[in-house]
Design an enzyme around this catalytic site. Structure first.
Site, mmCIF file in Angstrom:
data_model
loop_
_atom_site.group_PDB
_atom_site.id
_atom_site.type_symbol
_atom_site.label_atom_id
_atom_site.label_comp_id
_atom_site.label_asym_id
_atom_site.label_seq_id
_atom_site.Cartn_x
_atom_site.Cartn_y
_atom_site.Cartn_z
ATOM 1 C CB ILE A 12 -8.732 6.924 3.253
ATOM 2 C CG1 ILE A 12 -7.813 7.407 2.116
ATOM 3 C CG2 ILE A 12 -10.198 7.123 2.864
ATOM 4 C CD1 ILE A 12 -7.956 6.631 0.827
ATOM 5 C CG ASP A 33 -4.239 0.862 11.784
ATOM 6 O OD1 ASP A 33 -4.769 1.564 10.900
ATOM 7 O OD2 ASP A 33 -3.025 0.548 11.768
ATOM 8 C CB ALA A 82 -6.335 -2.874 7.031
ATOM 9 C CB THR A 125 -7.015 1.509 -5.832
ATOM 10 O OG1 THR A 125 -6.346 2.374 -6.745
ATOM 11 C CG2 THR A 125 -6.445 0.112 -6.007
ATOM 12 C CG ASP A 126 -7.926 5.044 -9.924
ATOM 13 O OD1 ASP A 126 -6.986 4.654 -9.197
ATOM 14 O OD2 ASP A 126 -7.991 6.205 -10.392
ATOM 15 C CD GLU A 127 -2.488 2.916 -8.116
ATOM 16 O OE1 GLU A 127 -1.569 2.119 -8.339
ATOM 17 O OE2 GLU A 127 -2.396 3.856 -7.311
ATOM 18 C CE1 TYR A 153 -2.375 -0.373 -2.919
ATOM 19 C CE2 TYR A 153 -2.444 0.831 -4.998
ATOM 20 C CZ TYR A 153 -2.969 0.569 -3.734
ATOM 21 O OH TYR A 153 -4.088 1.255 -3.305
ATOM 22 C CB ALA A 155 -1.081 -7.479 -8.963
ATOM 23 C CB SER A 156 -1.820 -6.977 -3.662
ATOM 24 O OG SER A 156 -1.804 -5.591 -3.408
ATOM 25 C CE LYS A 157 -6.766 -1.919 -2.311
ATOM 26 N NZ LYS A 157 -7.145 -1.897 -0.865
ATOM 27 C CE LYS A 192 0.660 6.434 -0.406
ATOM 28 N NZ LYS A 192 -0.549 6.005 0.212
ATOM 29 C CB VAL A 209 8.844 15.954 -10.364
ATOM 30 C CG1 VAL A 209 7.751 15.628 -11.378
ATOM 31 C CG2 VAL A 209 8.365 17.011 -9.377
HETATM 32 N N1 LIG Z 1 -4.613 7.031 -0.696
HETATM 33 C C1 LIG Z 1 -5.166 6.929 -1.893
HETATM 34 O O1 LIG Z 1 -5.074 7.836 -2.710
HETATM 35 C C2 LIG Z 1 -5.953 5.683 -2.255
HETATM 36 C C3 LIG Z 1 -6.528 5.628 -3.521
HETATM 37 C C4 LIG Z 1 -7.275 4.513 -3.861
HETATM 38 C C5 LIG Z 1 -7.459 3.490 -2.939
HETATM 39 N N2 LIG Z 1 -6.879 3.560 -1.716
HETATM 40 C C6 LIG Z 1 -7.105 2.443 -0.765
HETATM 41 O O2 LIG Z 1 -7.681 3.000 0.400
HETATM 42 C C7 LIG Z 1 -7.250 2.285 1.552
HETATM 43 C C8 LIG Z 1 -6.656 3.238 2.563
HETATM 44 O O3 LIG Z 1 -5.583 3.935 1.946
HETATM 45 P P1 LIG Z 1 -4.700 4.985 2.773
HETATM 46 O O4 LIG Z 1 -4.099 5.913 1.801
HETATM 47 O O5 LIG Z 1 -5.483 5.496 3.901
HETATM 48 O O6 LIG Z 1 -3.562 4.010 3.325
HETATM 49 P P2 LIG Z 1 -2.558 4.229 4.522
HETATM 50 O O7 LIG Z 1 -1.307 3.523 4.092
HETATM 51 O O8 LIG Z 1 -2.499 5.644 4.926
HETATM 52 O O9 LIG Z 1 -3.230 3.425 5.729
HETATM 53 C C9 LIG Z 1 -3.279 2.038 5.791
HETATM 54 C C10 LIG Z 1 -3.569 1.652 7.228
HETATM 55 O O10 LIG Z 1 -3.666 0.230 7.282
HETATM 56 C C11 LIG Z 1 -2.977 -0.224 8.436
HETATM 57 N N3 LIG Z 1 -2.536 -1.606 8.202
HETATM 58 C C12 LIG Z 1 -1.579 -2.020 7.327
HETATM 59 N N4 LIG Z 1 -1.441 -3.347 7.418
HETATM 60 C C13 LIG Z 1 -2.343 -3.781 8.347
HETATM 61 C C14 LIG Z 1 -2.676 -5.056 8.859
HETATM 62 N N5 LIG Z 1 -2.067 -6.167 8.443
HETATM 63 N N6 LIG Z 1 -3.653 -5.142 9.794
HETATM 64 C C15 LIG Z 1 -4.295 -4.017 10.237
HETATM 65 N N7 LIG Z 1 -4.002 -2.779 9.788
HETATM 66 C C16 LIG Z 1 -3.030 -2.675 8.853
HETATM 67 C C17 LIG Z 1 -1.823 0.757 8.596
HETATM 68 O O11 LIG Z 1 -1.296 0.757 9.917
HETATM 69 C C18 LIG Z 1 -2.473 2.074 8.218
HETATM 70 O O12 LIG Z 1 -3.051 2.705 9.340
HETATM 71 C C19 LIG Z 1 -6.254 1.232 1.062
HETATM 72 O O13 LIG Z 1 -6.933 0.009 0.953
HETATM 73 C C20 LIG Z 1 -5.840 1.739 -0.316
HETATM 74 O O14 LIG Z 1 -5.506 0.677 -1.170
HETATM 75 C C21 LIG Z 1 -6.114 4.639 -1.349
#
Ligand SMILES: NC(=O)c1ccc[n+]([C@@H]2O[C@H](COP(=O)([O-])OP(=O)(O)OC[C@H]3O[C@@H](n4cnc5c(N)ncnc54)[C@H](O)[C@@H]3O)[C@@H](O)[C@H]2O)c1
Length: 343
Positions: A12, A33, A82, A125-127, A153, A155-157, A192, A209
């Site tokens: 994202i 990152d 991140a 996240t909605d989770e 996951y 819980a941490s969010k 994913k 699945v």
């Molecule tokens: N993908 C989804 O469907 C979804 C849905 C709801 C919420 N989110 C939230 O959106 C955000 C982005 O999700 P995503 O799917 O792009 O995740 P992703 O796993 O694709 O990307 C996470 C990025 O964070 C970087 N990262 C990890 N640990 C780090 C650290 N300690 N310091 C700096 N960078 C670090 C990674 O290198 C990676 O580039 C997250 O916070 C996730 O919880 C994602």
């Protein structure tokens, strides 16, 4: 404006960097990152030379590094993507989720407070709301749904969200939080659901699945998500949470069947495997608040979004083939190998 985007090499985050450079050519974006397994600078190769963009490799948990960066750059806005983001991985190693998602967020909040950042935005996240029963189609998550997490996951969010709100209340830090449903679109790491199924189907490999494939997710195109975050940054109210979802509910099995049919592959590729521990049943967002307050409306239906996403993966094979040829393949083996062998 100078904007710090953390996790901008992930799925994202990289879409958001692309979106912002185009939508706000007057702004400067610094992408911080750590480049974990999920971070991929190939997703940003086309903007590397953009004078309004720069990349910094670093860890959001590294306090002195983060403080130095904020001292040097004096950011106006921070958007924190991140995170460790994959639920399957938190079942194997919850500790890294607490470290990155909770403690990393706290370091960023401290830096934002110390250096007077104008807005700290947390991508959540909605989770954090837990799940909804499959048979109650009338129920949706609103911003006042209680936090009720299922996995390390989520819980941490949720822990991070609570810290963000605490920094607003205690220190007056200007914050916003967005909670979105499952995203899909270009540059999503092939662990994913959608890219996993797509890339395996293209190789005529079995598609694992979970359970009976009945779990329901509310699919949000990543571009619609980026637009929503931009609106929150521009017009959102400090201290508020905004849910983002597109009313695009599909069972996992429906999604997999859609992909197979688009690729003209047989359903016999589907292999039902032992369910994920604690697997949430249904997520469904009520986006009424962001629609009414900020005028956001999703532009993508699932049908158009999934067609475009499939086309993107077909046109950008080198991007995901590089991932599949590397570390990812051993990860896939450790996660699904035994389950597939059970069949
Ligand atoms: N993908 C989804 O469907 C979804 C849905 C709801 C919420 N989110 C939230 O959106 C955000 C982005 O999700 P995503 O799917 O792009 O995740 P992703 O796993 O694709 O990307 C996470 C990025 O964070 C970087 N990262 C990890 N640990 C780090 C650290 N300690 N310091 C700096 N960078 C670090 C990674 O290198 C990676 O580039 C997250 O916070 C996730 O919880 C994602």
């Amino acid at each position: 404006m100078k904007i710090l985007v953390t996790g901008g090499a992930g799925f994202i985050g990289s879409n958001f960097v692309h979106y912002m450079l185009e939508a706000h050519p007057e702004d400067r974006i610094v992408n911080l990152d750590l480049l974990t397994y999920a971070g991929n600078l190939e997703s940003l190769a086309d903007v590397e030379d953009n004078p309004n963009y720069s990349f910094v490799k670093g860890d959001i948990c590294d306090r002195s590094f983060i403080m130095d960066l904020f001292e040097k750059e004096r950011f106006d806005i921070v958007v924190n993507f991140a995170a460790e983001s994959h639920v399957d991985r938190c079942i194997v190693d919850p500790g890294i989720f607490v470290r990155t998602n909770v403690m990393g967020t706290q370091v960023l909040l401290d830096a934002a407070k110390e250096y007077g950042v104008g807005r700290y935005h947390q991508v959540s996240t909605d989770e954090v709301y837990g799940d909804l029963p499959l048979e109650r189609k009338d129920l949706f998550f609103t911003e006042s749904t209680p936090l009720h997490t299922s996995s390390p996951y989520s819980a941490s969010k949720a822990g991070a969200d609570l810290l963000v709100m605490a920094y607003h209340r205690t220190f007056g830090l200007p914050v916003t939080i967005s909670r979105c449903s499952n995203n899909y679109g270009p540059y999503q790491f092939p662990e994913k659901l959608i890219p996993l199924m797509l890339t395996r189907a293209l190789a005529d490999e079995k598609l694992p699945v979970y359970g009976k494939g009945e779990n329901v997710r509310d699919w949000l195109h990543v571009k619609d998500h980026c637009v929503a975050i931009d609106l929150i940054l521009c017009k959102g109210r400090d201290g508020e949470v905004y849910n983002i979802g597109g009313h695009n509910e599909r069972t996992n099995l429906e999604v997999v069947r859609t992909i197979l049919s688009a690729l003209d592959k047989p359903e016999s590729l589907i292999s039902f495997v032992t369910d994920r521990k604690g697997h949430d049943l249904r997520y469904a967002i009520d986006p009424a608040k962001i629609e009414a307050e900020l005028g956001w409306k999703p532009q993508y239906t699932f049908d158009t979004g999934i067609r475009q996403t499939i086309a993107w993966y077909l046109e950008n094979r080198p991007w995901w083939e590089h991932i599949l040829n590397g570390e990812y393949s051993s990860y896939f083996e450790s996660m699904y190998g035994e389950r597939m062998a059970e069949k």
